[in-house]
Design an enzyme around this catalytic site. Sequence first.
Site, PDB file in Angstrom:
ATOM      1  N   GLU A  19     -10.196 -18.491  82.063  1.00 32.02           N
ATOM      2  CA  GLU A  19     -11.160 -17.842  82.965  1.00 32.02           C
ATOM      3  C   GLU A  19     -12.376 -17.318  82.196  1.00 32.02           C
ATOM      4  O   GLU A  19     -13.479 -17.243  82.731  1.00 32.02           O
ATOM      5  CB  GLU A  19     -10.495 -16.747  83.813  1.00 32.02           C
ATOM      6  CG  GLU A  19      -9.576 -15.782  83.086  1.00 32.02           C
ATOM      7  CD  GLU A  19      -8.130 -16.296  82.969  1.00 32.02           C
ATOM      8  OE1 GLU A  19      -7.919 -17.515  82.825  1.00 32.02           O
ATOM      9  OE2 GLU A  19      -7.204 -15.456  83.002  1.00 32.02           O
ATOM     10  N   LYS A  21     -13.827 -18.811  79.605  1.00 32.01           N
ATOM     11  CA  LYS A  21     -14.718 -19.967  79.444  1.00 32.01           C
ATOM     12  C   LYS A  21     -15.459 -20.258  80.752  1.00 32.01           C
ATOM     13  O   LYS A  21     -16.671 -20.476  80.769  1.00 32.01           O
ATOM     14  CB  LYS A  21     -13.862 -21.174  79.050  1.00 32.01           C
ATOM     15  CG  LYS A  21     -14.548 -22.500  79.101  1.00 32.01           C
ATOM     16  CD  LYS A  21     -13.497 -23.621  79.161  1.00 32.01           C
ATOM     17  CE  LYS A  21     -14.144 -24.974  79.318  1.00 32.01           C
ATOM     18  NZ  LYS A  21     -14.834 -25.407  78.088  1.00 32.01           N
ATOM     19  N   SER A 439     -18.275 -44.863  68.258  1.00 38.44           N
ATOM     20  CA  SER A 439     -18.291 -44.625  69.702  1.00 38.44           C
ATOM     21  C   SER A 439     -19.687 -44.861  70.272  1.00 38.44           C
ATOM     22  O   SER A 439     -20.696 -44.618  69.601  1.00 38.44           O
ATOM     23  CB  SER A 439     -17.835 -43.205  70.006  1.00 38.44           C
ATOM     24  OG  SER A 439     -18.644 -42.279  69.349  1.00 38.44           O
ATOM     25  N   GLU A 490     -15.082 -47.470  71.704  1.00 42.98           N
ATOM     26  CA  GLU A 490     -14.136 -46.352  71.919  1.00 42.98           C
ATOM     27  C   GLU A 490     -14.140 -45.784  73.342  1.00 42.98           C
ATOM     28  O   GLU A 490     -13.862 -44.592  73.540  1.00 42.98           O
ATOM     29  CB  GLU A 490     -14.385 -45.222  70.894  1.00 42.98           C
ATOM     30  CG  GLU A 490     -14.248 -45.680  69.449  1.00 42.98           C
ATOM     31  CD  GLU A 490     -14.470 -44.569  68.426  1.00 42.98           C
ATOM     32  OE1 GLU A 490     -14.232 -43.387  68.724  1.00 42.98           O
ATOM     33  OE2 GLU A 490     -14.897 -44.907  67.295  1.00 42.98           O
ATOM     34  N   ASP A 605     -11.498 -43.201  59.964  1.00 44.71           N
ATOM     35  CA  ASP A 605     -12.364 -42.022  59.944  1.00 44.71           C
ATOM     36  C   ASP A 605     -11.656 -40.815  59.354  1.00 44.71           C
ATOM     37  O   ASP A 605     -10.528 -40.515  59.722  1.00 44.71           O
ATOM     38  CB  ASP A 605     -12.765 -41.644  61.385  1.00 44.71           C
ATOM     39  CG  ASP A 605     -13.734 -42.649  61.990  1.00 44.71           C
ATOM     40  OD1 ASP A 605     -14.571 -43.179  61.244  1.00 44.71           O
ATOM     41  OD2 ASP A 605     -13.658 -42.871  63.217  1.00 44.71           O
ATOM     42  N   HIS A 700     -27.053 -35.647  66.980  1.00 45.30           N
ATOM     43  CA  HIS A 700     -26.807 -34.482  67.831  1.00 45.30           C
ATOM     44  C   HIS A 700     -27.989 -34.121  68.702  1.00 45.30           C
ATOM     45  O   HIS A 700     -27.925 -33.172  69.469  1.00 45.30           O
ATOM     46  CB  HIS A 700     -26.400 -33.289  66.975  1.00 45.30           C
ATOM     47  CG  HIS A 700     -25.022 -33.478  66.452  1.00 45.30           C
ATOM     48  ND1 HIS A 700     -24.792 -34.240  65.335  1.00 45.30           N
ATOM     49  CD2 HIS A 700     -23.821 -33.084  66.911  1.00 45.30           C
ATOM     50  CE1 HIS A 700     -23.481 -34.290  65.115  1.00 45.30           C
ATOM     51  NE2 HIS A 700     -22.884 -33.598  66.062  1.00 45.30           N
TER      52      HIS A 700
END
Length: 766
Positions: A19, A21, A439, A490, A605, A700
Amino acid sequence: MNHIQSGNLGYPRIGENREWKKALEAHWAGKLEEAELLEQMKLIRLSHLRTQKEKGIDWIPVNDFTLYDHVLDTAFMFGLIPERFKSGGNGASLSTYFAMARGSKTASACEMTKWFNTNYHYIVPELGEGEPVLTVNRPLEAYREAKREAGIEAKPVIVGPYTFVKLSKGYDAGNVDRILDRLLPLYVQVLQELQAEGVQWLQLDEPSLVATMTEDEMARVERIYSVLHEQAPELNIMLQTYFDSVEFYDRVVSLPVQGVGLDFVHGLEGNLAGLQQHGFPQDKVLGAGVIDGRGIWRADLNRQLDLIERLTAYVPQDRIVVQPSSSLLHVPVTVASEHKLDPVLHDALAFAAEKLNEVKWLQRAVIEGKNAVRQEFEAASLAVSRLNQSPQRSRQQVQDRMAKLDQEPSKRISPFAERSKKQQEKWRLPLLPTTTIGSFPQTAEVRKARQLWRKGEWSPERYREFIREEIGKWIAIQENIGLDVLVHGEFERTDMVEFFGEKLGGFAFTSHGWVQSYGSRCVKPPVIFGDVEFLAPMTTEETVYAQSLTGKPVKGMLTGPLTILNWSFVRDDISRESAAFQIAFALREEVEALEAAGIEMIQVDEPALREGLPLKKDRHARYLEQAVLAFKLATSTIRDTTQIHTHMCYCEFHDIIDSIRALDADVISIETSRSHGELISHFEDHTYDLGIGLGMYDIHSPRVPSVEEMVSMMDRALSVLDPQLFWINPDCGLKTRGLEETVASLENMVKAAKIYREKCAVVAKN
Ligand code: GLN
Ligand code: ZN
């Protein structure tokens, strides 16, 4: 204190149903007003306090709760707000606080990094040039709230000065004393106000005392604590350490504080040795961390009671606090939410709520005698031994292999120099081959499809067909872009560890076993509870399908043994390295299966390899040796022409570069764009003589990098690295990106590679 006490160091913030989050994210999305957010947060906070009170915990922590991160709270409390967040004129407002954590339109977020050797990430304080000021006395407010609203005489917690400065940015050996001169008076003010309020105990967290430290640093700690003691002599300080044994045992326990908290789970050997050698000051309280604050397993209560009894040889019983070894922030909230686990496993688990029960039972056993808690002790022993004896923990094949570990192949047939010649002949790749990390964008559509299949609304066939279509689409895209080595993308994986855990024997998955990773982001680590076993090929189908669509090589894509280990909850009846080797053997079978299926480039990886480094430097070599061995056990039983790739990201590499070299991977792709080429300068003095690709751009950000900037990146890299061994790739997987920016960025990357190849050809001609 008239008898042994029970205590806690910190409770999970996220709530039984996350809750915490949900409220935060609703607020960020503009769906929950600030006042409403604060109200909901207060309710969550108080309910956690009441839970601990109902359990009868004597020392209940406050101010462990946060709206994002407790290190950020401390920085914010001291007014350490970087200039770039001040322009809006919001001062120390909640929106500034969140901007520091998450960035804003005008200012990039503060850095975040791992909290010691855990998977929790804190916001790195920036010491900067501005004068720190006390904006609010957070521990005092939290103390008052607990008293007023829950009738609890609580123990406020803050990060101690040594650790706080040590974790900050802008600190070095030259200016640390000046920084402390500015910061310590603020700590003193906090302490004095707590003292005036009549607070009994303050917990100052100093986990940095367990990491390798110098003589000078220890002397600094002594100066810090003598100042605090002089200025607030009436306040009892519990100097709390965790995650390992303290470095300077005798000096730490002699600091002018009233209590010292030691970790007798993760630092058992070192702390016991210190205790035996130097004893424990008669006027101090010992915080005895005897319940594992980071693991998820039920404790063997008999053994832990014996341990407490051993401690009482040095510290009188009435000066001991039984407590978890660290904050419970690192474990899920309660096992009571789990309804689907195998009963033998379920019974052997203890999350935060259950760990506090264990603390209480141990306390009762000491006060009232073991008979008073006989049932609880017996149930615990039974649960632990049933799991230990379960067939999943003694799989013959796995054990046989582990028994003759030293006879297992862990070396490629030929050394790299020979392999690489054969590989060049086989693959005939252009100079500076281009590839990606694995990915491709996991669009809303991909996630939706997976959900439908998981809920049973889509048949496995339909889902499989969908995944194939995605693979087909992206093989075509990659061919159009002109990449040299392709990947399948992926799409079938939510998470690179979970995917393998679900397909290997020995793993289990909880339904609600969430822990905070950073901010509102929670992860649900897989549980390695049994011997890890290969059951059937896990990745061949998608990879072989992708390969069938193209004449270019498709790389198989696996997660390495250390990354699987470091991102899971691991059984504690065998060593971590044994668990890593078990995973390695299972992965070896996958590597072999891929090779047999015609996939002859295989990437394993290891982004989390470095995360497992012990806090003490003298244990680094051993960890790295075992990590390298695990990787090699997984990747050495193949033909010379089969090319092993690996990938690592977002960590400091230069101090582990020898181990990276020792992995003997034919090609490594490694992040460098974020650290602005720090790694490149490392290669000026140390060459790297295996295949290597330095990330050409930061994945990113949605920003599309220009051809020119990537050409100049190549220029820099190739001034120190051999072009014959160099690969061109982004710095990590592209899963979080959108389709358009991904295609545009990769097109530019390929263009840049072509320009550079021509440049090289011209140079070669002249
Ligand atoms: N192959 C993975 C991917 O591309 C690697 C992810 C990672 O490094 N964390 O998503
Ligand atoms: Zn990565």
